[in-house]
Design an enzyme around this catalytic site. Structure first.
Site, PDB file in Angstrom:
ATOM      1  N   HIS A 144       0.878  -1.182   0.000  1.00  0.00           N
ATOM      2  CA  HIS A 144       0.000   0.000   0.000  1.00  0.00           C
ATOM      3  C   HIS A 144       0.909   1.224   0.000  1.00  0.00           C
ATOM      4  O   HIS A 144       1.679   1.414   0.979  1.00  0.00           O
ATOM      5  CB  HIS A 144      -0.898   0.019   1.241  1.00  0.00           C
ATOM      6  N   GLU A 184      -7.451 -12.294   5.992  1.00  0.00           N
ATOM      7  CA  GLU A 184      -6.404 -11.716   6.863  1.00  0.00           C
ATOM      8  C   GLU A 184      -6.906 -11.834   8.307  1.00  0.00           C
ATOM      9  O   GLU A 184      -6.304 -12.486   9.141  1.00  0.00           O
ATOM     10  CB  GLU A 184      -6.148 -10.263   6.500  1.00  0.00           C
ATOM     11  N   ASP A 189       3.407  -5.163   2.511  1.00  0.00           N
ATOM     12  CA  ASP A 189       2.126  -4.577   2.958  1.00  0.00           C
ATOM     13  C   ASP A 189       2.271  -3.082   3.265  1.00  0.00           C
ATOM     14  O   ASP A 189       2.024  -2.245   2.404  1.00  0.00           O
ATOM     15  CB  ASP A 189       1.628  -5.337   4.187  1.00  0.00           C
ATOM     16  N   ASP A 190       2.700  -2.769   4.496  1.00  0.00           N
ATOM     17  CA  ASP A 190       2.847  -1.358   4.919  1.00  0.00           C
ATOM     18  C   ASP A 190       4.177  -1.215   5.651  1.00  0.00           C
ATOM     19  O   ASP A 190       4.218  -1.166   6.879  1.00  0.00           O
ATOM     20  CB  ASP A 190       1.689  -0.971   5.847  1.00  0.00           C
TER      21      ASP A 190
HETATM   22  N1  LIG Z   1      -2.971  -5.086   5.852  1.00  0.00           N
HETATM   23  C1  LIG Z   1      -4.038  -4.369   5.445  1.00  0.00           C
HETATM   24  N2  LIG Z   1      -5.251  -4.960   5.480  1.00  0.00           N
HETATM   25  C2  LIG Z   1      -6.319  -4.278   5.060  1.00  0.00           C
HETATM   26  N3  LIG Z   1      -6.283  -3.020   4.625  1.00  0.00           N
HETATM   27  C3  LIG Z   1      -5.088  -2.390   4.598  1.00  0.00           C
HETATM   28  N4  LIG Z   1      -4.736  -1.141   4.208  1.00  0.00           N
HETATM   29  C4  LIG Z   1      -3.420  -1.021   4.380  1.00  0.00           C
HETATM   30  N5  LIG Z   1      -2.899  -2.149   4.871  1.00  0.00           N
HETATM   31  C5  LIG Z   1      -3.927  -3.033   5.002  1.00  0.00           C
HETATM   32 ZN   LIG Z   2      -2.524  -5.149   2.596  1.00  0.00          ZN
END
Ligand SMILES: Nc1ncnc2[nH]cnc12
Ligand SMILES: [Zn+2]
Length: 339
Positions: A21, A202, A280-281
């Site tokens: 993201h 998730e 992911d982040d």
């Molecule tokens: N791991 C994640 N799961 C769901 N939405 C997200 N937005 C950013 N990271 C996310």
């Molecule tokens: Zn994600």
């Protein structure tokens, strides 16, 4: 194998990022810099205090901070700087290709023009391709905590940019917002020629993965951890070679798992799932591609061949041409032989 030799093996391995993201790469230092130039304040005294706030018990606690952080992004150049910073970072990590998410509603809901977001990100991606040799695809995510009408509005805004956005995705708060809530807008996106992906399994149940497959017609499942609860689903995912874009450090930081040693990666590989590793982040979860690869490789004592398989799976699961995929897969095979 010694940790340091695993880390150096991973560092030199060609990799691709398919679950990233772009708002999740917003490092605190850059956040303070952009907030200042936009005359905005961040409710933390400094970078260290902000970083100390990055401790999460679940997805929602993270999302609250993630959306707050993104709120200092105002101008097109802010989105450019965010994306360029990410590309320079992963260039050092031997990432050759990225397929990244952006969350337009996070910004358009703050009256930031869709074009500022898209053009800022896209210009940086083009520069990354030209100057860093990193090829890319861009995925527009719908926020699932908002309603389908808002997703339809966002899809409308994307229609003039089909040459820049190849797919739509689904992210944000999963539990209580099943894929079926968005089946009509995904149907419309498919009709308009977009590919589709979705976060599923998730925190949500394995039923959400079934829905993502059957109702959203996804070409990849983002995360997908809960597939292990459903043997029939495991069989289908393996048969269809449906990629799961796994994010170990994210699952650890959001308490999807308590310890990397319990990460079910080997079980998934034993079930012949096409599993891939991503960050992911990374600004929030403490690591980019190399840290995710080495974290899981060390925790599970993976062999170089297993690590190479994960890297090859990434290219197989990508939307690169078959020719480019083959080139990277051969490059990895040669790298494995010589290291
Ligand atoms: N791991 C994640 N799961 C769901 N939405 C997200 N937005 C950013 N990271 C996310
Ligand atoms: Zn994600």
């Amino acid at each position: 194998m010694k940790d340091s030799s695993i880390q150096s093996f991973i560092a030199g391995l060609p990799k691709t990022e398919l679950h990233l993201h772009i708002e999740g790469t917003f490092e605190p230092e850059l956040m303070f810099k952009i907030a200042k130039r936009n005359n905005l304040t961040i409710p933390y005294a400094d970078v260290d205090e902000l970083k100390r706030a990055y401790s999460f018990n679940n997805l929602q606690e993270f999302l609250d901070i993630y959306y707050a952080g993104a709120s200092v992004l105002i101008k097109e150049e802010d989105f450019y700087d965010l994306t360029w910073a990410y590309l320079t970072k992963v260039h050092e990590q031997n990432v050759k290709h990225v397929e990244i998410f952006f969350d337009p509603q996070t910004h358009t809901d703050r009256n930031i023009p869709f074009e500022y977001v898209l053009n800022g990100i896209y210009r940086a991606l083009e520069d990354g391709q030209e100057k860093l040799g990193i090829s890319f695809k861009l995925i527009m995510s719908f926020l699932r905590h908002l309603d389908e009408a808002s997703a339809f509005k966002t899809l409308e805004q994307a229609l003039p940019y089909k040459d820049k956005i190849v797919a739509v995705g689904l992210d944000s708060s999963e539990v209580g917002n099943p894929p079926s809530k968005f089946k009509n807008v995904f149907q419309k996106a498919l009709e308009e020629g977009f590919l589709t992906v979705a976060h599923a399994g998730e925190e949500g149940p394995s039923e959400y993965i079934w829905e993502a497959l059957d109702l959203l017609k996804v070409t990849r499942i983002d995360h997908g951890n809960r597939c292990l609860d459903d043997p029939k689903l495991l069989q289908r995912l393996a048969q269809e070679e449906m990629p799961l874009t796994l994010c170990p450090l994210s699952n650890l930081e959001l308490k999807v798992i308590q310890d990397l040693k319990e990460y079910p990666l080997l079980t998934m590989m034993e079930h012949n799932l096409l599993v891939t590793i991503h960050s992911d982040d990374p600004a929030y979860f403490g690591g980019y591609m190399n840290e995710n690869f080495s974290g899981i490789a060390i925790a599970l004592d993976l062999s170089k061949s297993q690590i190479a398989t994960l890297a090859k799976n990434g290219f197989k699961a990508s939307w690169l041409s078959d020719k480019k995929k083959q080139e990277y897969i051969q490059e990895i095979d040669l790298y494995l032989l010589s290291h």
